[in-house]
Design a protein around this motif. Structure first.
Motif, PDB file in Angstrom:
ATOM      1  N   ALA A   1      41.100  31.538  39.974  1.00 41.41           N
ATOM      2  CA  ALA A   1      41.651  32.521  39.028  1.00 41.41           C
ATOM      3  C   ALA A   1      43.010  33.022  39.469  1.00 41.41           C
ATOM      4  O   ALA A   1      43.293  33.090  40.669  1.00 41.41           O
TER       5      ALA A   1
ATOM      6  N   ASP B   1      41.207  28.141  35.165  1.00 40.64           N
ATOM      7  CA  ASP B   1      42.379  27.350  35.535  1.00 40.64           C
ATOM      8  C   ASP B   1      43.466  27.362  34.469  1.00 40.64           C
ATOM      9  O   ASP B   1      44.655  27.490  34.767  1.00 40.64           O
ATOM     10  N   LYS B   2      43.060  27.253  33.191  1.00 45.38           N
ATOM     11  CA  LYS B   2      44.041  27.060  32.130  1.00 45.38           C
ATOM     12  C   LYS B   2      44.307  28.295  31.279  1.00 45.38           C
ATOM     13  O   LYS B   2      45.335  28.376  30.613  1.00 45.38           O
ATOM     14  N   GLU B   3      43.377  29.241  31.268  1.00 44.93           N
ATOM     15  CA  GLU B   3      43.549  30.410  30.410  1.00 44.93           C
ATOM     16  C   GLU B   3      43.685  31.710  31.186  1.00 44.93           C
ATOM     17  O   GLU B   3      43.665  32.800  30.618  1.00 44.93           O
ATOM     18  N   ASN B   4      43.819  31.584  32.532  1.00 49.23           N
ATOM     19  CA  ASN B   4      44.064  32.741  33.394  1.00 49.23           C
ATOM     20  C   ASN B   4      43.015  33.846  33.259  1.00 49.23           C
ATOM     21  O   ASN B   4      43.317  35.031  33.361  1.00 49.23           O
ATOM     22  N   LYS B   5      41.757  33.438  33.004  1.00 55.53           N
ATOM     23  CA  LYS B   5      40.669  34.400  32.964  1.00 55.53           C
ATOM     24  C   LYS B   5      40.217  34.732  34.383  1.00 55.53           C
ATOM     25  O   LYS B   5      40.446  33.976  35.331  1.00 55.53           O
ATOM     26  N   THR B   6      39.558  35.872  34.542  1.00 55.21           N
ATOM     27  CA  THR B   6      38.957  36.239  35.825  1.00 55.21           C
ATOM     28  C   THR B   6      37.449  36.001  35.752  1.00 55.21           C
ATOM     29  O   THR B   6      36.872  35.956  34.659  1.00 55.21           O
TER      30      THR B   6
END
Length: 281
Positions: A281, A244-249
């Motif tokens: 994501a 949600d906050k670090e745009n990881k997949t």
């Protein structure tokens, strides 16, 4: 999973009167997360490959450019091969009694004796001196022979004196902590350091020097929840934060959060939050 008693597993002889031992460890296959009861403190001088060591509260990975001093006790270690190479490592084991002889002769303990040291290992950056030193150990082929025992004793003092000169107070304090065996990580620290590791509950219990049933009982008393559910919730909450906050997949994070495959991670995530991780994501 069996537990290997080291150095007894390597050296098939009576070790009761031995304060110092050396052993050449060679292998052509990787060994992953062996349960080890390390009965003597140990220097590991890697020549080829990588070594990963897990204690209850922390882990370390070293390669051929580093050596490592390991505190005795329960640990998990992996011996990893480089491509197209066998694993090769020189091991130097020593007792607290032999260490005490060195400390009494060369170190003024003073106030440091009462300081609490939390480290279970000490990483050493190899240099030209240490490379030459390690090479010299290969000439001591029969550590059980009387003259070789004397030579090894001299070489042990040489190593510690050099490392004291190289690292100063930090190494001195670590040596004193090995002698006194003050290390005793709290149960909660051991758990919380392994929230996002890939270790199983059985492996974490071993590192805490407990059976799995004892570990589960202590865990429930401490956290009012089963360890499996508690760890799963912590890992999934962290996954949601990363997505949600670090745009990881999902592919970026599932291994780091202790899941062995993406499908299991996605199913657990959807069961907890009602949506798949790809929808966040």
């Amino acid at each position: 999973m069996t537990i290997e008693n080291i150095p007894e597993h390597y050296i098939q002889s009576d070790l009761s009167d031995k304060e110092l031992l050396i052993y050449n460890l060679q292998m052509s296959k990787e060994i992953i997360k062996t349960k080890v009861n390390l009965n003597m403190h140990m220097f590991s001088f890697l020549q080829k490959g990588r070594k990963e060591v897990h204690y209850a509260d922390r882990a370390v990975t070293v390669n051929e450019k580093q050596s490592i001093l390991l505190r005795k006790g329960n640990c998990l270690w992996s011996e990893l091969l480089n491509p197209e190479e066998n694993y090769f490592c020189k091991l130097l084991f020593f007792t607290e009694e032999r260490l005490s002889k060195f400390i009494n002769e060369y170190i003024d303990k003073g106030a440091e004796e009462n300081e609490e040291i939390e480290e279970t290992f000490f990483c050493i950056e190899n240099d030209n001196y240490l490379t030459s030193y390690i090479d010299s150990l290969f000439n001591i082929n029969e550590p059980q022979a009387k003259l070789n025992d004397k030579l090894l004793s001299i070489k042990f003092d040489e190593l510690l004196i050099y490392l004291l000169r190289k690292y100063g107070k930090s190494f001195e304090k670590f040596l004193i902590s090995l002698e006194s065996q003050k290390k005793n990580s709290s149960f909660k620290v051991s758990i919380e350091q392994n929230i996002f590791s890939s270790l199983s509950l059985e492996e974490i219990a071993f590192l805490c020097n407990m059976s799995l049933s004892t570990f589960k009982r202590h865990f429930k008393e401490e956290y009012n929840m089963s360890p499996g559910k508690w760890l799963r919730d912590k890992r999934l909450d962290k996954a949601k934060e990363l997505l949600d906050k670090e745009n990881k997949t999902p592919s970026d994070i599932y291994l780091d959060l202790g899941y062995h495959n993406l499908s299991n991670f996605s199913n657990a995530f959807k069961k907890k939050f009602g949506v798949s991780p790809t929808e966040i994501a």
